[in-house]
Design an enzyme around this catalytic site. Structure first.
Site, PDB file in Angstrom:
ATOM      1  N   VAL A  85       0.812  -1.226   0.000  1.00 20.80           N
ATOM      2  CA  VAL A  85       0.000   0.000   0.000  1.00 20.80           C
ATOM      3  C   VAL A  85       0.846   1.278   0.000  1.00 20.80           C
ATOM      4  O   VAL A  85       0.309   2.366  -0.190  1.00 20.80           O
ATOM      5  CB  VAL A  85      -0.993   0.042   1.188  1.00 20.80           C
ATOM      6  CG1 VAL A  85      -2.044  -1.032   1.055  1.00 20.80           C
ATOM      7  CG2 VAL A  85      -0.271  -0.013   2.533  1.00 20.80           C
ATOM      8  N   SER A 163      -6.699   5.617  15.393  1.00 15.35           N
ATOM      9  CA  SER A 163      -6.294   4.846  16.573  1.00 15.35           C
ATOM     10  C   SER A 163      -6.667   5.571  17.858  1.00 15.35           C
ATOM     11  O   SER A 163      -6.746   6.809  17.878  1.00 15.35           O
ATOM     12  CB  SER A 163      -4.775   4.648  16.551  1.00 15.35           C
ATOM     13  OG  SER A 163      -4.312   4.173  17.794  1.00 15.35           O
ATOM     14  N   TYR A 176       3.797   7.025  15.423  1.00 17.63           N
ATOM     15  CA  TYR A 176       2.552   6.312  15.134  1.00 17.63           C
ATOM     16  C   TYR A 176       1.340   7.216  15.411  1.00 17.63           C
ATOM     17  O   TYR A 176       0.450   7.366  14.574  1.00 17.63           O
ATOM     18  CB  TYR A 176       2.475   5.051  15.997  1.00 17.63           C
ATOM     19  CG  TYR A 176       1.199   4.270  15.837  1.00 17.63           C
ATOM     20  CD1 TYR A 176       0.971   3.473  14.722  1.00 17.63           C
ATOM     21  CD2 TYR A 176       0.192   4.338  16.803  1.00 17.63           C
ATOM     22  CE1 TYR A 176      -0.203   2.762  14.575  1.00 17.63           C
ATOM     23  CE2 TYR A 176      -0.995   3.627  16.666  1.00 17.63           C
ATOM     24  CZ  TYR A 176      -1.180   2.842  15.546  1.00 17.63           C
ATOM     25  OH  TYR A 176      -2.355   2.151  15.398  1.00 17.63           O
ATOM     26  N   ALA A 177       1.341   7.826  16.605  1.00 12.81           N
ATOM     27  CA  ALA A 177       0.186   8.648  17.009  1.00 12.81           C
ATOM     28  C   ALA A 177      -0.014   9.819  16.058  1.00 12.81           C
ATOM     29  O   ALA A 177      -1.150  10.152  15.706  1.00 12.81           O
ATOM     30  CB  ALA A 177       0.369   9.138  18.440  1.00 12.81           C
ATOM     31  N   LYS A 180      -1.633   8.667  12.861  1.00 20.38           N
ATOM     32  CA  LYS A 180      -3.043   8.323  13.041  1.00 20.38           C
ATOM     33  C   LYS A 180      -3.905   9.568  13.282  1.00 20.38           C
ATOM     34  O   LYS A 180      -5.083   9.618  12.878  1.00 20.38           O
ATOM     35  CB  LYS A 180      -3.190   7.320  14.178  1.00 20.38           C
ATOM     36  CG  LYS A 180      -2.591   5.948  13.850  1.00 20.38           C
ATOM     37  CD  LYS A 180      -3.303   5.293  12.671  1.00 20.38           C
ATOM     38  CE  LYS A 180      -2.803   3.896  12.376  1.00 20.38           C
ATOM     39  NZ  LYS A 180      -3.535   3.232  11.281  1.00 20.38           N
TER      40      LYS A 180
HETATM   41  N1  LIG Z   1      -4.687  -3.787  17.054  1.00 17.61           N
HETATM   42  C1  LIG Z   1      -4.720  -2.622  17.660  1.00 17.61           C
HETATM   43  O1  LIG Z   1      -4.602  -2.509  18.898  1.00 17.61           O
HETATM   44  C2  LIG Z   1      -4.938  -1.376  16.848  1.00 17.61           C
HETATM   45  C3  LIG Z   1      -5.336  -0.210  17.527  1.00 17.61           C
HETATM   46  C4  LIG Z   1      -5.533   0.968  16.813  1.00 17.61           C
HETATM   47  C5  LIG Z   1      -5.360   0.973  15.442  1.00 17.61           C
HETATM   48  N2  LIG Z   1      -4.967  -0.163  14.803  1.00 17.61           N
HETATM   49  C6  LIG Z   1      -4.780  -0.083  13.359  1.00 17.61           C
HETATM   50  O2  LIG Z   1      -5.561  -1.069  12.730  1.00 17.61           O
HETATM   51  C7  LIG Z   1      -4.969  -1.415  11.491  1.00 17.61           C
HETATM   52  C8  LIG Z   1      -4.885  -2.929  11.414  1.00 17.61           C
HETATM   53  O3  LIG Z   1      -4.065  -3.358  12.494  1.00 17.61           O
HETATM   54  P1  LIG Z   1      -4.144  -4.836  13.087  1.00 17.61           P
HETATM   55  O4  LIG Z   1      -4.241  -4.723  14.525  1.00 17.61           O
HETATM   56  O5  LIG Z   1      -5.113  -5.632  12.331  1.00 17.61           O
HETATM   57  O6  LIG Z   1      -2.627  -5.288  12.755  1.00 17.61           O
HETATM   58  P2  LIG Z   1      -2.054  -6.578  12.035  1.00 17.61           P
HETATM   59  O7  LIG Z   1      -0.593  -6.466  12.200  1.00 17.61           O
HETATM   60  O8  LIG Z   1      -2.746  -7.793  12.515  1.00 17.61           O
HETATM   61  O9  LIG Z   1      -2.449  -6.354  10.502  1.00 17.61           O
HETATM   62  C9  LIG Z   1      -1.840  -5.384   9.720  1.00 17.61           C
HETATM   63  C10 LIG Z   1      -1.860  -5.861   8.279  1.00 17.61           C
HETATM   64  O10 LIG Z   1      -1.286  -4.831   7.456  1.00 17.61           O
HETATM   65  C11 LIG Z   1      -0.464  -5.484   6.487  1.00 17.61           C
HETATM   66  N3  LIG Z   1       0.552  -4.587   5.948  1.00 17.61           N
HETATM   67  C12 LIG Z   1       1.639  -4.077   6.596  1.00 17.61           C
HETATM   68  N4  LIG Z   1       2.364  -3.327   5.746  1.00 17.61           N
HETATM   69  C13 LIG Z   1       1.742  -3.386   4.545  1.00 17.61           C
HETATM   70  C14 LIG Z   1       2.014  -2.822   3.279  1.00 17.61           C
HETATM   71  N5  LIG Z   1       3.079  -2.050   3.046  1.00 17.61           N
HETATM   72  N6  LIG Z   1       1.145  -3.059   2.276  1.00 17.61           N
HETATM   73  C15 LIG Z   1       0.052  -3.843   2.483  1.00 17.61           C
HETATM   74  N7  LIG Z   1      -0.264  -4.401   3.647  1.00 17.61           N
HETATM   75  C16 LIG Z   1       0.589  -4.173   4.673  1.00 17.61           C
HETATM   76  C17 LIG Z   1       0.146  -6.653   7.250  1.00 17.61           C
HETATM   77  O11 LIG Z   1       0.688  -7.634   6.368  1.00 17.61           O
HETATM   78  C18 LIG Z   1      -1.034  -7.143   8.056  1.00 17.61           C
HETATM   79  O12 LIG Z   1      -1.804  -8.074   7.350  1.00 17.61           O
HETATM   80  C19 LIG Z   1      -3.626  -0.709  11.436  1.00 17.61           C
HETATM   81  O13 LIG Z   1      -3.760   0.455  10.657  1.00 17.61           O
HETATM   82  C20 LIG Z   1      -3.369  -0.347  12.892  1.00 17.61           C
HETATM   83  O14 LIG Z   1      -2.545   0.786  13.016  1.00 17.61           O
HETATM   84  C21 LIG Z   1      -4.761  -1.343  15.471  1.00 17.61           C
END
Ligand SMILES: NC(=O)c1ccc[n+]([C@@H]2O[C@H](COP(=O)([O-])OP(=O)(O)OC[C@H]3O[C@@H](n4cnc5c(N)ncnc54)[C@H](O)[C@@H]3O)[C@@H](O)[C@H]2O)c1
Length: 282
Positions: A85, A163, A176-177, A180
């Site tokens: 992405v 987030s 990160y923050a 987001k």
């Molecule tokens: N889990 C949490 O606590 C949390 C909290 C707030 C926000 N988020 C956000 O939610 C979203 C999903 O996070 P998650 O918890 O499912 O994490 P995760 O690590 O389980 O999934 C993230 C996915 O993004 C993919 N990815 C990473 N780099 C990529 C790239 N360059 N191109 C395409 N795909 C790529 C990874 O392969 C993975 O499948 C993220 O944006 C994260 O910042 C997560």
């Protein structure tokens, strides 16, 4: 959003017989990034269960294909496109695949992202670039590709992932923050710009949620889960919520479904939170 003809008077109701109908995604084409894991995988699968045709992208080809396999094995329609992405042409190709395969894009969910830890005073040039490229620039690419596809349709829903880190300042995750927080503002601004084309734009700001994003530190050097560390983490995570519960990817997927569906038709330009009240207790 088209106005219904309902005139509200005492004794009148426009509540449908089937309460869940407005939450269904039948006939809708949903493009999602980050489908290999966590929130992206759960959202792709839930959208498919709700009736959507899914086009999923991720940089992790094997796990991404596995998500698509779980959808098709339950009778859903889905295709996987290996997508980095951070590369505009690959995000464009993901959306083009949906247009080629299914003829339209009704929902675009820009979910892929990662943590970029480190104190602000220490953060290096390459970490700043990587954080911005993955968590912010990619979302701009996804939004632009979606608007290109949705504008002529006169309808569409764009969902971005911000987030809970935009609600509370946590030490050590400043880059990160900030990415987001930028996603939140990007979402609101885009909503203002494209609402006139019938395109709804919202973000969710998940609280800390049980996915590989939060559990990666809990594995031993040999790759196996450190069960004690995991149990300790879950107890800590539950303590972040006044409910004493820790959220799962599916909790975020349910909110995404509401916003993607016609049930959320009046939701626009906002940041929605499923976080167990984590941001209230600090
Ligand atoms: N889990 C949490 O606590 C949390 C909290 C707030 C926000 N988020 C956000 O939610 C979203 C999903 O996070 P998650 O918890 O499912 O994490 P995760 O690590 O389980 O999934 C993230 C996915 O993004 C993919 N990815 C990473 N780099 C990529 C790239 N360059 N191109 C395409 N795909 C790529 C990874 O392969 C993975 O499948 C993220 O944006 C994260 O910042 C997560």
């Amino acid at each position: 959003m088209s106005q219904s003809n309902f005139i509200p008077t005492a004794g009148a109701s426009n509540v449908p017989d089937n309460a869940l109908e407005a939450f269904r995604l039948n006939g809708k084409v949903a493009v999602l990034t980050g489908v290999a894991s966590g929130i992206g995988a759960a959202t792709a699968e839930l959208f498919a269960q709700a009736g959507a045709q899914v086009v999923g992208g991720d940089i992790d080809q094997q796990a991404g294909q596995a998500t698509i396999g779980r959808i098709t094995s339950r009778g859903g329609q889905a295709v996987f496109v290996e997508t980095d992405v951070t590369k505009r042409e690959q995000v464009d190709a993901l959306v083009d695949r949906a247009l080629g395969e299914f003829g339209r894009v009704d929902i675009m969910a820009n979910i892929a992202g990662a943590m970029f830890p480190g104190l602000i005073e220490d953060v290096k040039e390459d970490q700043i670039d990587a954080g911005i490229n993955l968590n912010l620039r990619s979302v701009i690419y996804g939004c632009q590709a979606a608007v290109r596809a949705m504008k002529d349709q006169g309808s569409g829903v764009i969902l971005n992932i911000s987030s809970g880190a935009i609600d509370v300042a946590y030490e050590g995750i400043g880059i990160y923050a900030f990415t987001k927080a930028s996603v939140a503002m990007l979402t609101m601004t885009l909503a203002k710009e494209v609402g006139k084309y019938g395109i709804r734009v919202n973000a969710i700001a998940p609280g800390s949620t049980l996915t590989p994003f939060t559990t990666w530190r809990l594995y031993k050097d040999d790759g196996t889960l450190d069960q004690d560390a995991f149990d300790e983490f879950i107890e800590f995570a539950k303590g972040m919520s006044p409910l004493g519960v820790y959220g799962e990817a599916l909790d975020q997927a349910y909110l995404m479904l509401y916003l993607a569906s016609d049930a959320g038709r009046f939701c626009h330009g906002n940041i929605f939170r499923s976080n167990g009240g984590q941001t209230m207790v600090w």
